[in-house]
Design a protein around this motif. Structure first.
Motif, short mmCIF file in Angstrom:
data_model
loop_
_atom_site.label_atom_id
_atom_site.label_comp_id
_atom_site.label_asym_id
_atom_site.label_seq_id
_atom_site.Cartn_x
_atom_site.Cartn_y
_atom_site.Cartn_z
N SER A 1 0.83 -1.21 0.00
CA SER A 1 0.00 0.00 0.00
C SER A 1 0.86 1.26 0.00
O SER A 1 0.52 2.25 -0.67
N LEU A 2 1.97 1.24 0.74
CA LEU A 2 2.87 2.41 0.76
C LEU A 2 3.43 2.66 -0.64
O LEU A 2 3.50 3.81 -1.09
N ARG A 3 3.79 1.59 -1.32
CA ARG A 3 4.31 1.74 -2.68
C ARG A 3 3.25 2.35 -3.60
O ARG A 3 3.55 3.21 -4.44
N GLN A 4 2.02 1.90 -3.45
CA GLN A 4 0.94 2.43 -4.29
C GLN A 4 0.70 3.91 -4.03
O GLN A 4 0.48 4.69 -4.95
N ILE A 5 0.71 4.30 -2.75
CA ILE A 5 0.48 5.71 -2.41
C ILE A 5 1.57 6.59 -2.99
O ILE A 5 1.32 7.71 -3.45
N ILE A 6 2.81 6.08 -3.01
CA ILE A 6 3.93 6.86 -3.54
C ILE A 6 3.82 7.00 -5.06
O ILE A 6 4.12 8.07 -5.62
N THR A 7 3.38 5.93 -5.72
CA THR A 7 3.36 5.93 -7.19
C THR A 7 2.11 6.56 -7.78
O THR A 7 2.14 7.09 -8.89
N ARG A 8 0.99 6.51 -7.06
CA ARG A 8 -0.24 7.11 -7.60
C ARG A 8 -1.16 7.52 -6.45
O ARG A 8 -1.22 6.84 -5.42
N VAL A 9 -1.88 8.60 -6.66
CA VAL A 9 -2.77 9.12 -5.63
C VAL A 9 -4.08 8.33 -5.65
O VAL A 9 -4.71 8.19 -6.70
N PRO A 10 -4.51 7.79 -4.51
CA PRO A 10 -5.78 7.05 -4.49
C PRO A 10 -6.95 7.97 -4.84
O PRO A 10 -6.94 9.14 -4.47
N PRO A 11 -7.95 7.47 -5.55
CA PRO A 11 -9.14 8.30 -5.83
C PRO A 11 -9.82 8.72 -4.54
O PRO A 11 -9.86 7.95 -3.57
N ALA A 12 -10.37 9.92 -4.54
CA ALA A 12 -10.94 10.50 -3.32
C ALA A 12 -12.00 9.61 -2.65
O ALA A 12 -12.00 9.48 -1.43
N PRO A 13 -12.92 8.97 -3.40
CA PRO A 13 -13.94 8.16 -2.72
C PRO A 13 -13.38 6.97 -1.95
O PRO A 13 -14.02 6.49 -1.01
N LEU A 14 -12.19 6.49 -2.32
CA LEU A 14 -11.61 5.31 -1.67
C LEU A 14 -10.64 5.66 -0.54
O LEU A 14 -10.17 4.77 0.16
N ARG A 15 -10.34 6.93 -0.37
CA ARG A 15 -9.34 7.31 0.62
C ARG A 15 -9.71 6.97 2.06
O ARG A 15 -8.81 6.67 2.86
N PRO A 16 -10.99 7.00 2.46
CA PRO A 16 -11.29 6.60 3.84
C PRO A 16 -10.81 5.20 4.21
O PRO A 16 -10.53 4.92 5.38
N LEU A 17 -10.67 4.33 3.22
CA LEU A 17 -10.20 2.97 3.49
C LEU A 17 -8.77 2.95 4.01
O LEU A 17 -8.36 1.97 4.65
N LEU A 18 -8.01 4.01 3.78
CA LEU A 18 -6.63 4.07 4.27
C LEU A 18 -6.57 4.02 5.79
O LEU A 18 -5.55 3.64 6.37
N ALA A 19 -7.67 4.39 6.45
CA ALA A 19 -7.70 4.34 7.92
C ALA A 19 -7.55 2.92 8.44
O ALA A 19 -7.13 2.72 9.59
N ILE A 20 -7.87 1.94 7.61
CA ILE A 20 -7.77 0.55 8.05
C ILE A 20 -6.32 0.18 8.38
O ILE A 20 -6.07 -0.72 9.20
N HIS A 21 -5.35 0.87 7.79
CA HIS A 21 -3.95 0.58 8.07
C HIS A 21 -3.60 0.75 9.55
O HIS A 21 -2.63 0.18 10.04
N LEU A 22 -4.39 1.55 10.27
CA LEU A 22 -4.13 1.77 11.69
C LEU A 22 -4.50 0.55 12.52
O LEU A 22 -3.85 0.28 13.55
N ALA A 23 -5.50 -0.20 12.10
CA ALA A 23 -6.06 -1.28 12.93
C ALA A 23 -5.05 -2.38 13.27
O ALA A 23 -4.96 -2.78 14.44
N PRO A 24 -4.26 -2.91 12.30
CA PRO A 24 -3.34 -3.99 12.69
C PRO A 24 -2.32 -3.57 13.74
O PRO A 24 -2.03 -4.33 14.67
N ALA A 25 -1.77 -2.35 13.63
CA ALA A 25 -0.79 -1.90 14.63
C ALA A 25 -1.42 -1.83 16.02
O ALA A 25 -0.79 -2.20 17.02
N CYS A 26 -2.67 -1.36 16.07
CA CYS A 26 -3.37 -1.29 17.36
C CYS A 26 -3.65 -2.69 17.92
O CYS A 26 -3.47 -2.94 19.11
N LEU A 27 -4.09 -3.59 17.05
CA LEU A 27 -4.41 -4.94 17.50
C LEU A 27 -3.16 -5.70 17.91
O LEU A 27 -3.19 -6.48 18.88
N PHE A 28 -2.04 -5.49 17.22
CA PHE A 28 -0.79 -6.12 17.65
C PHE A 28 -0.41 -5.61 19.05
O PHE A 28 0.09 -6.37 19.87
N THR A 29 -0.64 -4.32 19.29
CA THR A 29 -0.37 -3.75 20.61
C THR A 29 -1.25 -4.41 21.67
O THR A 29 -0.77 -4.83 22.74
#
Length: 330
Positions: free
Chosen positions: A196-224
């Motif tokens: 996902s980091l590579r994709q964000i660097i190479t191309r900007v996600p379309p605006a309607p799909l950007r809220p899904l980026l918040a999901i990246h926070l969940a695994p770090a929290c759950l691992f904690t």
């Protein structure tokens, strides 16, 4: 000379009668967030000495809502099993189905202190159910065109979602199982974060799909959360640091993330926010700057999560949510 007849307008779409024929899987993402909020308040009761009734009331109400939503959705595959594949082919359906099985794991974690035997059986069933949904997703990905196989944050829910089984395992006292799940989930989480980091660097996600980026926070929290419960405080603190970095990046980008306005995909904000509050509560034990931050985040989640859930669920009746998320019909 007679005038030529005007062509008749196309018939309006009329849904087939019957309970749950087009229940959208998108209802489960905010419900999952409400489960996370209830568990967060339960932890806050321990850390801050607050009444335990707050968390229990939230979890009780969400359990009833979830059971109704689950029955409403299961009415679809009961009529036509192929709707599972059809829902899995679209991003909101993929996220919603994963959230449904993960909500069963969260329900097991919430019941562990009350009915441990039933909670254990429920956690095992949820784990098997999620494994089946992951197998279905793999089939869908293999039979999809190349553009349908792109790595998305939703992959965390499917391929890393088993980490919630670690939350249930800790609640039931099976810390060895929780540690095994934790170590096993590090690889898929790292692959998805990197892709996902590579994709964000190479191309900007379309605006309607950007809220899904918040999901990246969940695994770090759950691992904690899992590491702390399994007796790995150093690991918990390390992942809490990662969660803080991800949360800060999301907070700075909030205007950009919400540029397209409210949509059902805002359900992706709910569980990560609640899980972040719980993670901070655990590593800080309610003390210091982190403890203060945990209280602020929990207060924010207490407002934001129910509001988002209400706005998503209120368009479920009448079929608007199904239409907006392209849900399959039985």
């Amino acid at each position: 000379m007679t005038q030529p007849r005007r062509p008749m307008p196309p018939p309006l779409y009329v849904p087939k009668p019957g309970f749950g024929r087009r229940t959208p899987p998108a209802i489960f993402a905010p419900i999952m967030g409400l489960f996370g909020l209830g568990l967060g308040w339960r932890e806050a009761a321990v850390v801050f000495g607050l009444p335990t009734a707050v968390g229990d009331m939230i979890l009780g109400a969400v359990t009833l809502l979830f059971l109704f939503a689950l029955v409403a959705y299961l009415a679809k595959p009961a009529r036509r099993a192929a709707v599972l594949v059809e829902d899995m082919r679209v991003l909101p359906g993929r996220a919603g189905l994963a959230a449904a099985s993960l909500s069963v794991m969260l329900l097991a974690a919430s019941l562990a202190q009350i009915v441990p035997g039933f909670a254990t059986a429920l956690a095992i069933c949820a784990f098997v159910l999620h494994l089946g949904l992951v197998a279905l997703l793999v089939y869908v990905l293999r039979t999809s065109p190349p553009e349908g196989r792109v790595v998305t944050p939703v992959f965390h829910l499917s391929f890393v979602g088993f980490i919630i089984g670690g939350v249930a395992a800790n609640a039931l006292g099976h810390h060895d199982i929780a540690r095994a799940i934790l170590w096993a989930m590090l690889i898929p989480a790292g692959v998805i974060w990197g892709g996902s980091l590579r994709q964000i660097i190479t191309r900007v996600p379309p605006a309607p799909l950007r809220p899904l980026l918040a999901i990246h926070l969940a695994p770090a929290c759950l691992f904690t959360i899992v590491a702390h419960g399994a007796g790995l405080p150093g690991v918990a603190q390390g992942f809490a640091g990662l969660a803080i970095v991800i949360f800060a990046a999301l907070l700075i980008s909030l205007r950009w993330l919400t540029e397209s306005g409210f949509s059902p995909l805002w359900g992706a904000f709910t569980f990560p926010l609640a899980a972040f509050a719980t993670a901070l509560l655990l590593v800080s034990d309610g003390r210091g700057v982190l403890g203060l931050g945990a209280g602020v985040v929990l207060a924010g989640a207490t407002v934001a999560v129910p509001v988002i859930a209400y706005r998503v669920l209120k368009i479920w009746p009448g079929g608007k949510l199904a239409a907006k998320t392209n849900a399959a019909e039985a």
